[in-house]
Scaffold this active site. Structure first.
Site, PDB file in Angstrom:
ATOM      1  N   ARG A 255       0.809  -1.465   0.069  1.00  0.00           N
ATOM      2  CA  ARG A 255       0.178   0.095  -0.002  1.00  0.00           C
ATOM      3  C   ARG A 255       0.828   1.391   0.090  1.00  0.00           C
ATOM      4  O   ARG A 255       0.447   2.341  -0.477  1.00  0.00           O
ATOM      5  CB  ARG A 255      -0.980  -0.010   1.267  1.00  0.00           C
ATOM      6  CG  ARG A 255      -2.180  -1.032   1.114  1.00  0.00           C
ATOM      7  CD  ARG A 255      -3.131  -0.709   1.798  1.00  0.00           C
ATOM      8  NE  ARG A 255      -2.762  -0.596   3.444  1.00  0.00           N
ATOM      9  CZ  ARG A 255      -3.026  -1.734   4.260  1.00  0.00           C
ATOM     10  NH1 ARG A 255      -3.450  -3.045   3.624  1.00  0.00           N
ATOM     11  NH2 ARG A 255      -2.471  -1.752   5.492  1.00  0.00           N
TER      12      ARG A 255
ATOM     13  N   SER B 294      -2.629 -15.979   5.896  1.00  0.00           N
ATOM     14  CA  SER B 294      -3.672 -15.016   6.047  1.00  0.00           C
ATOM     15  C   SER B 294      -5.002 -15.687   6.576  1.00  0.00           C
ATOM     16  O   SER B 294      -5.793 -15.355   6.162  1.00  0.00           O
ATOM     17  CB  SER B 294      -3.687 -14.108   4.929  1.00  0.00           C
ATOM     18  OG  SER B 294      -4.406 -13.079   5.601  1.00  0.00           O
TER      19      SER B 294
ATOM     20  N   CYS C 152      -7.257 -17.646  15.518  1.00  0.00           N
ATOM     21  CA  CYS C 152      -7.997 -17.311  16.769  1.00  0.00           C
ATOM     22  C   CYS C 152      -9.455 -18.037  16.602  1.00  0.00           C
ATOM     23  O   CYS C 152     -10.026 -18.392  17.607  1.00  0.00           O
ATOM     24  CB  CYS C 152      -8.144 -15.920  16.940  1.00  0.00           C
ATOM     25  SG  CYS C 152      -6.583 -15.233  17.038  1.00  0.00           S
TER      26      CYS C 152
ATOM     27  N   ILE D 296      17.455  -6.693   8.669  1.00  0.00           N
ATOM     28  CA  ILE D 296      16.550  -7.785   9.058  1.00  0.00           C
ATOM     29  C   ILE D 296      15.601  -7.596  10.084  1.00  0.00           C
ATOM     30  O   ILE D 296      16.133  -6.988  11.394  1.00  0.00           O
ATOM     31  CB  ILE D 296      17.519  -8.844   9.302  1.00  0.00           C
ATOM     32  CG1 ILE D 296      18.356  -9.655   8.165  1.00  0.00           C
ATOM     33  CG2 ILE D 296      16.290 -10.308   9.712  1.00  0.00           C
ATOM     34  CD1 ILE D 296      19.253 -10.940   8.399  1.00  0.00           C
ATOM     35  N   TYR D 297      14.638  -7.397   9.892  1.00  0.00           N
ATOM     36  CA  TYR D 297      13.374  -6.967  10.952  1.00  0.00           C
ATOM     37  C   TYR D 297      12.749  -8.399  11.337  1.00  0.00           C
ATOM     38  O   TYR D 297      12.849  -9.494  10.822  1.00  0.00           O
ATOM     39  CB  TYR D 297      12.209  -6.135  10.477  1.00  0.00           C
ATOM     40  CG  TYR D 297      13.138  -4.802   9.684  1.00  0.00           C
ATOM     41  CD1 TYR D 297      13.080  -3.753  10.700  1.00  0.00           C
ATOM     42  CD2 TYR D 297      13.845  -4.850   8.811  1.00  0.00           C
ATOM     43  CE1 TYR D 297      13.603  -2.300  10.337  1.00  0.00           C
ATOM     44  CE2 TYR D 297      14.527  -3.723   8.435  1.00  0.00           C
ATOM     45  CZ  TYR D 297      14.291  -2.353   9.204  1.00  0.00           C
ATOM     46  OH  TYR D 297      14.769  -1.198   8.689  1.00  0.00           O
ATOM     47  N   ALA D 298      12.211  -8.202  12.654  1.00  0.00           N
ATOM     48  CA  ALA D 298      11.382  -9.272  12.920  1.00  0.00           C
ATOM     49  C   ALA D 298      10.000  -8.783  13.836  1.00  0.00           C
ATOM     50  O   ALA D 298      10.085  -7.840  14.448  1.00  0.00           O
ATOM     51  CB  ALA D 298      12.112 -10.282  13.888  1.00  0.00           C
TER      52      ALA D 298
ATOM     53  N   ASP E 244       4.978 -13.404  17.322  1.00  0.00           N
ATOM     54  CA  ASP E 244       5.193 -14.240  18.641  1.00  0.00           C
ATOM     55  C   ASP E 244       6.665 -14.544  18.745  1.00  0.00           C
ATOM     56  O   ASP E 244       7.111 -14.858  19.918  1.00  0.00           O
ATOM     57  CB  ASP E 244       4.451 -15.559  18.508  1.00  0.00           C
ATOM     58  CG  ASP E 244       2.819 -15.434  18.601  1.00  0.00           C
ATOM     59  OD1 ASP E 244       2.342 -14.604  18.731  1.00  0.00           O
ATOM     60  OD2 ASP E 244       2.314 -16.398  18.403  1.00  0.00           O
TER      61      ASP E 244
ATOM     62  N   LYS F  50     -22.957   4.986  38.075  1.00  0.00           N
ATOM     63  CA  LYS F  50     -21.590   4.837  38.619  1.00  0.00           C
ATOM     64  C   LYS F  50     -21.119   3.583  37.934  1.00  0.00           C
ATOM     65  O   LYS F  50     -21.454   2.466  38.592  1.00  0.00           O
ATOM     66  CB  LYS F  50     -21.427   4.771  40.004  1.00  0.00           C
ATOM     67  CG  LYS F  50     -21.166   5.994  40.742  1.00  0.00           C
ATOM     68  CD  LYS F  50     -20.703   5.577  42.082  1.00  0.00           C
ATOM     69  CE  LYS F  50     -21.046   6.678  43.160  1.00  0.00           C
ATOM     70  NZ  LYS F  50     -21.419   6.206  44.248  1.00  0.00           N
TER      71      LYS F  50
END
Ligand SMILES: Cc1cc2nc3c(=O)[nH]c(=O)nc-3n(C[C@H](O)[C@H](O)[C@H](O)COP(=O)(O)OP(=O)(O)OC[C@H]3O[C@@H](n4cnc5c(N)ncnc54)[C@H](O)[C@@H]3O)c2cc1C
Length: 814
Positions: free
Chosen positions: A21, A38, A42, A277-279, A282, A434
């Site tokens: 995008r 994808s 859950c 290098i990214y991560a 979990d 309340k």
């Protein structure tokens, strides 16, 4: 630019879509070792339980649709085997075993976490599953549809374990949960988890807490699950949900730094120790915003957010900082919702961070509007500034919105005062003027400002009864349903006239049903010169739920169901009078029940509906005390429907045995004597009498936990620990112990002859309502800490024992 992403589900797919995008010209390669990308992990338990019926709905995108919409080269069943960080290349294995190499300019790791499978004997037997992805789901679903499943065992009582337990129960199976800890849902505190225990038991789920699996044995079509206490549970299916660990093998072998908590280390821009290098997800660890210490989060929301942030950093350079997650989570457990955010009290204790907590029990919306349901809130905060450190909510309605509000306050470094300032949208169907959150804020602010001193349910449990007064300020009717051992009753409305009955030289612990009347009583006493007073946070509801044995409710329900059938046959024609007590807090429902029973004839019935979760237990206690019959107890979406028959004739019998009971002083820790004392206690409890066992000196070893936590001790305590048996499993026979051989023989013969072990007799005695009191003085002398003893044990002194002994007609010293 060529971006390569490993892992095509939460973090990976989000990052791929976001990169496209913001950058139309780059090349994106998404590598996923599984068949699908994808998808909704859950939702998997709900598909297994047929709540989600359409399998296709689990897939947000297919590899083809994702590829064409985002112009991404999606390669499923392509596993990355290694990373060469110097050449900026990865080696990939296709499903057919062929290997190839791809280069990258920037690499993103989102490999997730893998389920733990301990090396237990028989763990690879047919019928034992873990659940992490769609393929696991298909295997489980296929097994369920092709085999007759009557009994299921779920090992591990985390969020996924409980979701699976519920969904297997929905398929009609009898479910047993085996959990090594003393509670379900480790991230929340025991006091809150105990609400979940009672709910699970009421739903007919068996709970085996503080038990670990020793091995599995395949027996025909079934698997025998053998626990460390020797118990064997038969299962047609076993789900292992013991926990997950970050998937770090690939990163580690590439020389990428692994952090202290065992996750991939990343900086605030989510870049690993290796440039470009990214991560995310979990697999990473990140400093917890409240402690600054590395933290692992196995949650979908952080993975998705990180995916978006990292995409921006990959494309535009490191500009967007990730602030960290505080672990906000929520789960449905049958009718109940359980949610938590921030840190639990037990975690703070472990970290040595000072905190206070408060419990409040409110209604989800205005009590006068139909279907108000109970909601219990625990707030954990800094005792000086009131900064909120964590919160846990258990209830049936409106839990989600409240936990999110508190999570937002925590993330903005807010305090308990912000809870009061929150502006709630209010109309009777949704809240009260309340809101429960505001009430939690008021209660917490009274604690921080010193207006009231509080005691936790644990403090009350462990208090030396001889040096203190436990004051129950509820009405007599409420007290007839059960009181804390050793408490005296002065209703709050009589307190001004009767306060001369209270000594000023002892600590007075005040409690009511949920804490409000306790607070009023506290103020009355404080303004009349009492200084050593404490209000028990959350009152009897918190205390009795936390102290309730985890097997009691189940036993009761089975008996009730049986009785229900008999009684229903007998009295088919009698229609009960329906009483709606929903939305009323204790003692409201019981007062309604009493009034209604007074108005009907003998043999007629009342069906009372209540949303107070403690009411089923209270009603049972009230019936036991009054001689009326509790016919059935059903819970339906948080509404307890209790059927009671008027039967005053048994009151005579009840009154005549009011002062009877048996007490046993267990002084010895000889295995045979301990066994004899438990057998006698069982026999006495079976007659329906009150049984108290007072464990003193060596007898304390009989009630030590098998898996004890580490406790700090002084030198004498440490010496005693070394010399004394560490748990009941180490006890010796009084004769023929023969350096332990005789003890083992005895246990072996008992097991062979199906005689219950000491540990199982002990658990069962507690479940039968036998009271275990540990002698405070002996504990002090022998350096035994409270945490080393079974959770259901009460701490007491000789006065407590003498009070029970005076009422009993048999007292034995063993
Ligand atoms: C049954 C279940 C229920 C859950 N329920 C909830 C919930 O209700 N709420 C919540 O917040 N969280 C829930 N979670 C957790 C949530 O799904 C995870 O936190 C989230 O998916 C993590 O995202 P991720 O991208 O790090 O890993 P994942 O989404 O697990 O994706 C990792 C992917 O990487 C792939 N992979 C790994 N190694 C390689 C390799 N070498 N080469 C190629 N591909 C590789 C894996 O096959 C996997 O598909 C649940 C998880 C499960 C399993």
């Amino acid at each position: 630019m060529k971006y390569l992403i490993i892992g095509g589900v939460a973090g990976g797919a989000t990052a791929a879509a976001r990169i496209r995008r913001i950058d139309e010209s780059c090349e994106i390669l998404l590598l996923e070792k599984g068949k699908y990308i994808s998808y909704a992990n859950c939702g998997l338990p709900y598909y297994i339980g047929n709540v989600i019926t359409d399998r296709d709905k689990l897939f947000v995108q297919t590899p083809a649709s994702f590829g064409s919409r985002f112009n991404v080269d999606v390669r499923v069943e392509n596993e990355v085997m290694s990373i060469n960080k110097d050449n900026k290349e990865v080696t990939i294995k296709r499903n057919d075993g062929s290997i190839y190499v791809e280069s990258y300019d920037k690499l993103l790791l989102s490999p997730g976490a893998y389920p733990v499978r301990p090396p237990l004997k028989g763990i690879d037997s047919e019928g034992i599953f873990t659940l992490r992805n769609v393929s696991d789901t298909d295997r489980i679903k296929n097994y369920l549809s092709t085999k007759p499943i009557k009994k299921a065992v779920v090992v591990g009582a985390g969020f996924i374990g409980l979701e699976m337990a519920e969904n297997l129960h929905e398929t009609g199976a009898e479910v047993t949960i085996v959990e090594m800890g003393n509670q379900v849902m480790a991230p929340i505190d025991f006091s809150m988890a105990s609400h979940v225990h009672q709910h699970l038991l009421q739903k007919g789920v068996n709970l085996e807490l503080q038990q670990s699996v020793e091995k599995f044995e395949k027996k025909g079509n079934q698997v025998n699950v053998i626990l460390n206490n020797g118990k064997v549970i038969e299962a047609d299916i076993v789900i292992l949900s013991i926990g997950v660990r970050p998937e770090t093998a690939l990163a580690q072998s590439a020389g990428i730094k692994i952090g202290e908590a065992g996750g991939i280390w990343v900086d605030e821009f989510l870049e690993t120790s290796v440039k470009d290098i990214y991560a995310v997800g979990d697999a990473i660890e990140f400093p917890h915003p409240l402690t600054g210490k590395p933290w692992l989060n196995y949650l979908a929301n952080p993975a998705n957010r990180q995916g978006r942030i990292v995409a921006d950093n990959i494309v535009f350079g490191n500009k967007v900082k990730y602030e960290g997650a505080i672990g906000t989570s929520i789960a449905k457990v049958f009718d109940m919702t359980v949610a938590s955010t921030g840190l639990s009290a037990k975690k703070l204790k472990q970290l040595g961070i000072d905190y206070r907590s408060s419990f409040t029990h409110s209604n989800s919306h205005a009590g006068y509007y139909p279907n108000a349901l109970p909601i219990s809130i625990k707030i954990i905060f800094d005792p000086k500034e009131g900064k909120i450190l964590g919160a846990q909510i258990v209830g049936y309605d409106g839990v989600d919105k409240r936990i999110d509000q508190i999570a937002l306050i925590i993330k903005k470094n807010g305090t308990i005062y912000d809870l009061i300032e929150l502006e709630h949208a209010y109309a009777p169907p949704y809240s009260s003027a309340k809101d429960p959150i505001a009430i939690a804020g008021y209660v917490a602010s009274n604690i921080v400002s010193g207006i009231v001193k509080i005691a936790s349910w644990r403090e009350l449990r462990d208090v030396n009864r001889a040096d203190s007064i436990i004051l129950d300020v509820r009405t007599e009717a409420e007290c007839s349903m059960g009181m804390i051992h050793g408490a005296i009753n002065i209703p709050v409305d009589s307190l001004r006239e009767r306060m001369n009955e209270l000594p000023k030289n002892k600590t007075i612990y005040i409690y009511c049903a949920v804490g409000l009347r306790g607070y009023l009583a506290y103020k009355i006493l404080a303004l009349n010169g009492f200084t050593d007073i404490k209000n028990v946070s959350g009152g009897y509801k918190t205390y009795s739920t936390a102290m309730a044995p985890v097997s009691e409710v189940k036993k009761q329900i089975i008996e009730l169901e049986h009785e229900d059938i008999e009684q229903t046959n007998k009295l088919e024609s009698s229609k009960p009078v329906i009483i709606d007590a929903c939305g009323l807090q204790c003692p409201g429902p019981i007062i309604r029940l009493k009034t209604a029973i007074d108005e009907i004839k003998d043999g007629e019935r009342i069906e009372i509906h209540s949303t107070d979760a403690g009411f089923a237990r209270d009603a049972q206690a009230w019936c036991d005390n009054t001689g009326n019959l509790l016919i059935s107890s059903v819970v339906n979406k948080g509404v307890y429907e209790i059927l009671v028959e008027k039967n005053p004739k048994s009151c005579e019998t009840i009154n005549s045995c009011q002062n009877k009971g048996k007490t046993f002083v267990v002084f010895s820790d000889d295995l045979d004597k301990a066994l004899a004392s438990m057998v006698l206690a069982h026999g006495a409890a079976a007659t329906g009498e009150k049984v108290t066992m007072f464990f003193t000196f060596w007898g304390l070893n009989v009630i030590k936990k098998i898996n004890k936590p580490k406790v700090k001790k002084d030198i004498f305590g440490r010496m005693f620990s070394m010399m004394l048996p560490s748990s009941s499993l180490k006890l010796h026979l009084s004769k023929m112990s023969m350096l332990g051989i005789g003890d083992k023989m005895m246990r072996h013969i008992m097991k062979k002859n199906n005689i219950q072990s000491l540990e199982s007799l002990r658990d069962q005695a507690l479940a039968m309502g036998v009271e275990f009191i540990a002698c405070q003085m002996s504990m002090d002398v022998m350096g035994v800490a409270r945490e080393e003893l079974l959770d259901d044990v009460t701490i007491g002194g000789v006065a407590t024992y003498m009070e029970r002994a005076t009422k009993a007609d048999v007292n034995l010293f063993i």
